[in-house]
Design a protein around this motif. Structure first.
Motif, mmCIF file in Angstrom:
data_model
loop_
_atom_site.group_PDB
_atom_site.id
_atom_site.type_symbol
_atom_site.label_atom_id
_atom_site.label_comp_id
_atom_site.label_asym_id
_atom_site.label_seq_id
_atom_site.Cartn_x
_atom_site.Cartn_y
_atom_site.Cartn_z
ATOM 1 N N GLN A 447 0.826 -1.210 0.000
ATOM 2 C CA GLN A 447 0.000 0.000 0.000
ATOM 3 C C GLN A 447 0.860 1.259 0.000
ATOM 4 O O GLN A 447 0.524 2.262 -0.624
ATOM 5 N N LEU A 448 1.994 1.175 0.716
ATOM 6 C CA LEU A 448 2.915 2.325 0.732
ATOM 7 C C LEU A 448 3.461 2.602 -0.671
ATOM 8 O O LEU A 448 3.509 3.746 -1.115
ATOM 9 N N ARG A 449 3.829 1.504 -1.361
ATOM 10 C CA ARG A 449 4.327 1.693 -2.724
ATOM 11 C C ARG A 449 3.224 2.232 -3.639
ATOM 12 O O ARG A 449 3.477 3.069 -4.511
ATOM 13 N N ASP A 450 1.992 1.745 -3.456
ATOM 14 C CA ASP A 450 0.881 2.272 -4.259
ATOM 15 C C ASP A 450 0.675 3.761 -3.998
ATOM 16 O O ASP A 450 0.383 4.543 -4.923
ATOM 17 N N GLY A 451 0.798 4.165 -2.747
ATOM 18 C CA GLY A 451 0.637 5.583 -2.413
ATOM 19 C C GLY A 451 1.672 6.453 -3.111
ATOM 20 O O GLY A 451 1.349 7.538 -3.635
ATOM 21 N N ILE A 452 2.917 5.967 -3.138
ATOM 22 C CA ILE A 452 3.971 6.735 -3.824
ATOM 23 C C ILE A 452 3.676 6.819 -5.310
ATOM 24 O O ILE A 452 3.843 7.873 -5.939
ATOM 25 N N ARG A 453 3.211 5.684 -5.918
ATOM 26 C CA ARG A 453 2.896 5.702 -7.342
ATOM 27 C C ARG A 453 1.736 6.656 -7.644
ATOM 28 O O ARG A 453 1.705 7.313 -8.675
ATOM 29 N N ILE A 454 0.748 6.697 -6.749
ATOM 30 C CA ILE A 454 -0.377 7.621 -6.950
ATOM 31 C C ILE A 454 0.108 9.066 -6.979
ATOM 32 O O ILE A 454 -0.293 9.868 -7.839
ATOM 33 N N ILE A 455 0.970 9.436 -6.040
ATOM 34 C CA ILE A 455 1.506 10.807 -5.995
ATOM 35 C C ILE A 455 2.294 11.112 -7.265
ATOM 36 O O ILE A 455 2.168 12.196 -7.861
ATOM 37 N N GLU A 456 3.100 10.129 -7.720
ATOM 38 C CA GLU A 456 3.890 10.337 -8.938
ATOM 39 C C GLU A 456 2.988 10.517 -10.153
ATOM 40 O O GLU A 456 3.273 11.342 -11.033
ATOM 41 N N SER A 457 1.903 9.749 -10.231
ATOM 42 C CA SER A 457 1.012 9.872 -11.387
ATOM 43 C C SER A 457 0.319 11.234 -11.412
ATOM 44 O O SER A 457 0.100 11.810 -12.487
ATOM 45 N N VAL A 458 -0.044 11.762 -10.232
ATOM 46 C CA VAL A 458 -0.653 13.095 -10.185
ATOM 47 C C VAL A 458 0.320 14.149 -10.721
ATOM 48 O O VAL A 458 -0.067 15.029 -11.512
ATOM 49 N N LEU A 459 1.580 14.079 -10.325
ATOM 50 C CA LEU A 459 2.585 15.034 -10.802
ATOM 51 C C LEU A 459 2.818 14.894 -12.298
ATOM 52 O O LEU A 459 2.962 15.887 -13.022
ATOM 53 N N GLN A 460 2.852 13.647 -12.760
ATOM 54 C CA GLN A 460 3.161 13.409 -14.171
ATOM 55 C C GLN A 460 2.029 13.868 -15.082
ATOM 56 O O GLN A 460 2.276 14.353 -16.192
ATOM 57 N N GLU A 461 0.805 13.751 -14.643
ATOM 58 C CA GLU A 461 -0.344 14.048 -15.491
ATOM 59 C C GLU A 461 -0.687 15.541 -15.541
ATOM 60 O O GLU A 461 -1.394 15.977 -16.445
ATOM 61 N N ASP A 468 11.094 17.779 -14.185
ATOM 62 C CA ASP A 468 12.114 17.302 -13.242
ATOM 63 C C ASP A 468 11.536 17.198 -11.823
ATOM 64 O O ASP A 468 12.103 17.700 -10.865
ATOM 65 N N TRP A 469 10.372 16.498 -11.685
ATOM 66 C CA TRP A 469 9.742 16.309 -10.381
ATOM 67 C C TRP A 469 10.234 15.000 -9.762
ATOM 68 O O TRP A 469 10.810 14.138 -10.425
ATOM 69 N N ARG A 470 9.954 14.852 -8.455
ATOM 70 C CA ARG A 470 10.228 13.586 -7.780
ATOM 71 C C ARG A 470 9.338 13.465 -6.550
ATOM 72 O O ARG A 470 8.928 14.464 -5.945
ATOM 73 N N ALA A 471 9.058 12.206 -6.176
ATOM 74 C CA ALA A 471 8.301 11.883 -4.958
ATOM 75 C C ALA A 471 8.977 10.663 -4.338
ATOM 76 O O ALA A 471 8.994 9.587 -4.949
ATOM 77 N N ARG A 472 9.524 10.818 -3.138
ATOM 78 C CA ARG A 472 10.319 9.756 -2.509
ATOM 79 C C ARG A 472 9.961 9.638 -1.029
ATOM 80 O O ARG A 472 9.635 10.626 -0.367
ATOM 81 N N LEU A 505 -2.884 19.085 -4.617
ATOM 82 C CA LEU A 505 -3.092 18.475 -3.296
ATOM 83 C C LEU A 505 -4.437 17.775 -3.217
ATOM 84 O O LEU A 505 -4.554 16.667 -2.647
ATOM 85 N N LEU A 506 -5.487 18.401 -3.775
ATOM 86 C CA LEU A 506 -6.808 17.755 -3.756
ATOM 87 C C LEU A 506 -6.821 16.472 -4.585
ATOM 88 O O LEU A 506 -7.447 15.464 -4.190
ATOM 89 N N ASP A 507 -6.131 16.486 -5.727
ATOM 90 C CA ASP A 507 -6.079 15.288 -6.578
ATOM 91 C C ASP A 507 -5.349 14.153 -5.858
ATOM 92 O O ASP A 507 -5.777 12.987 -5.899
ATOM 93 N N ILE A 508 -4.250 14.506 -5.188
ATOM 94 C CA ILE A 508 -3.510 13.480 -4.432
ATOM 95 C C ILE A 508 -4.383 12.900 -3.328
ATOM 96 O O ILE A 508 -4.455 11.662 -3.127
ATOM 97 N N TYR A 509 -5.086 13.792 -2.619
ATOM 98 C CA TYR A 509 -5.922 13.314 -1.514
ATOM 99 C C TYR A 509 -7.076 12.441 -2.026
ATOM 100 O O TYR A 509 -7.390 11.389 -1.437
#
Length: 544
Positions: A447-461, A468-472, A505-509
């Motif tokens: 679930q933690l890995r899924d959460g990181i992927r969700i945040i990355e997809s919001v930034l990418q889209e 040159d973004w990152r989420a770690r 932030l709303l999209d991530i939430y």
């Protein structure tokens, strides 16, 4: 315009006061020459040290019909004539009659004020040509530098001119008994009233004629153009033609007055002081041209909302006018025969003292030029200057005003403003998006890995997020699993960046909530330890 005229009037008054003592001493002090001998000689009682002085004093003597005084400006010692004192006066009267009949003298400004005379005129060093006689041969009038009876080196009418005048006196049948009849009728300052009226009438007639032509040209342009005031050619001609009419009148008058058959006194006086009208015309033209250029630039800067550039144009316009009028004032004083060299030097010393006394004002003025030229901020920019944060409302010639977040108005002198550290928020091309998102400890590793992927997809889209973004995963925090987000929002407007930040932030939430991944909040878990007898004892508290 009154703001410009006041300092110029003050400058004119200072120059006049400084020059008055030098005017009084002009007849007593020897002119500075090109050799040491001229500097050491005693003052000449007749003011013949330079060609300009000699001609000026000779004209003054002729204006008063003081031919005895005028005879001192002839070199009879080296001439072939054997003229006595009365004959010398006749030659002086002959010179005046010849000049009145169409002879020419160089104007005051053309005559050399150096004791050595002009050295680049192709004549011997001791000769200076100052005009021509009014005879058929246009005999040149030449001055010669020679030693006078008292041992001083002076300029007098050369022997060859004296000999020519002796021949003309016989032709004119002038004698010591009739030289007083040269100027008949009413006279003012040594010249007939009719000649003065002719001089004034010709000049005014020329100016009126050229002024009417200029007005006609402008009228035709206004009729031909739909909007003449926005036309560059019309604006230039509107500024140039009125003063150009005066300048043309001066030029034509000088051409006419050089050989007109009227009193040499009236002509020479008019030609001397007509130079004032020429300087007035040039100053008039330059002032109108400066105003035209300034208005054009100010209009363009106001349309572009560059108020600080308008301040630069205003400062430059005022400075140019003051300098121009100062130069014209000095030139006019020189035309009047006032030695302004010492006065200007004294004025420079006074200006230095004034500058030292007004050091802070000058510092602010220089600071304003630096702020406007370097442009660290512009009107409307949100910035931090030192410990002041707010929006720039005005950049003036002395200070800059900033409206703070508390709606107070802070005024900072430009001398201090230019030396402070300035942070301009309005100049940002991107805005940093750097939140730390805490996820719950109750999540599984997947679930933690899924959460990181969700945040990355919001930034990418999001199209406004730089590539040159990152989420770690950054830390195991005290009450959350901390995901650090580092990205830039590619907009330059602060309000727009806040809207995009909120959307991210709303999209991530929303996506985390849909994936049943909770966002952590501060929690505390209490563990109770059992004693050996089975009773509960004090426990250790731990945060989790």
């Amino acid at each position: 315009m009154s703001m410009i005229l006041r300092p110029v009037f003050l400058l004119f008054s200072i120059l006049c006061l400084l020059a008055m003592p030098h005017m009084a001493q002009a007849q007593l002090l020897p002119a500075t020459g090109g050799d040491e001998e001229a500097a050491e000689q005693a003052p000449d009682p007749y003011g013949r040290e330079t060609p300009r002085d000699a001609v000026t004093e000779l004209i003054r003597a002729l204006a008063g019909q003081d031919y005895a005084q005028a005879s001192h400006y002839f070199d009879f010692e080296n001439a072939d004539t054997t003229a006595g004192e009365s004959d010398a006066q006749v030659l002086a009267a002959t010179l005046q009659a010849s000049l009145d009949a169409g002879g020419k003298l160089r104007s005051f400004s053309e005559l050399s004020s150096d004791a050595a005379g002009r050295v680049d005129d192709g004549l011997p060093p001791d000769r200076e040509r100052i005009g021509t006689l009014g005879d058929a041969d246009n005999t040149p009038i030449v001055l010669m530098r020679s030693e006078s009876a008292d041992g001083a080196m002076v300029w007098r009418i050369a022997p060859e001119t004296v000999d020519a005048l002796e021949g003309q006196s016989r032709d004119l049948q002038l004698t010591d008994s009739n030289i007083d009849e040269i100027e008949g009728g009413w006279a003012i300052a040594g010249a007939p009233i009719g000649d003065w009226l002719m001089v004034i009438g010709v000049f005014l007639g020329l100016f009126i004629a050229f002024r009417l032509v200029a007005a006609a040209i402008l009228w035709l342009l206004r009729a031909a153009l739909s909007d003449p005031h926005t036309n560059g050619l019309y604006r230039f001609l509107d500024a140039a033609l009125p003063p150009f009419a005066l300048l043309l009148a001066v030029i034509v008058f000088q051409l006419w007055g050089g050989g007109a058959s009227i009193s040499i006194i009236a002509r020479q006086t008019a030609l001397r002081y007509i130079g004032i009208a020429a300087w007035v015309a040039l100053a008039w033209f330059a002032l109108r041209l400066i105003d035209t250029i300034a208005r054009t630039l100010t209009h363009r800067m106001e349309k572009a909302e560059r108020r600080q550039a308008v301040s630069v144009v205003t400062l430059a316009r005022r400075a140019a006018k003051i300098i121009l009028l100062g130069i014209a004032t000095v030139a006019i004083l020189d035309t009047l025969g006032i030695d302004v060299t010492t006065g200007i030097a004294a004025l420079g010393i006074g200006g230095l003292a004034l500058a030292l006394g007004a050091q802070k004002t000058i510092e602010n003025l220089v600071g304003s030029v630096m702020v406007i030229a370097d442009r660290p901020v512009q009107v409307g920019d949100f910035c931090r200057v030192g410990d002041v944060t707010g929006t720039v409302e005005d950049i003036g010639m002395r200070s800059t005003r900033i409206r703070t977040l508390d709606r107070t108005l802070v005024t900072i002198p430009n001398g201090d403003f230019s030396s402070l550290q300035i942070e301009n928020y309005a100049a940002r091309d991107q805005f940093l998006f750097h939140p730390t998102i805490g996820l719950e400890y109750a999540l599984t590793p997947e679930q933690l890995r899924d959460g990181i992927r969700i945040i990355e997809s919001v930034l990418q889209e999001n199209e406004h997020v730089a590539i040159d973004w990152r989420a770690r995963l950054k830390n195991f925090g005290a009450s959350s699993l901390d995901i650090e987000v580092f990205a830039y929002i590619e907009v330059s407007d602060y309000a727009e960046s806040l809207a995009i930040r909120q959307a991210l932030l709303l999209d991530i939430y929303d996506r985390l909530h849909a994936a049943n991944i909770g966002v952590a909040f501060p929690t505390q878990t209490l563990y109770l330890r059992r004693d050996a007898d089975g009773s509960e004892g004090d426990g250790d508290a731990a945060k989790g």
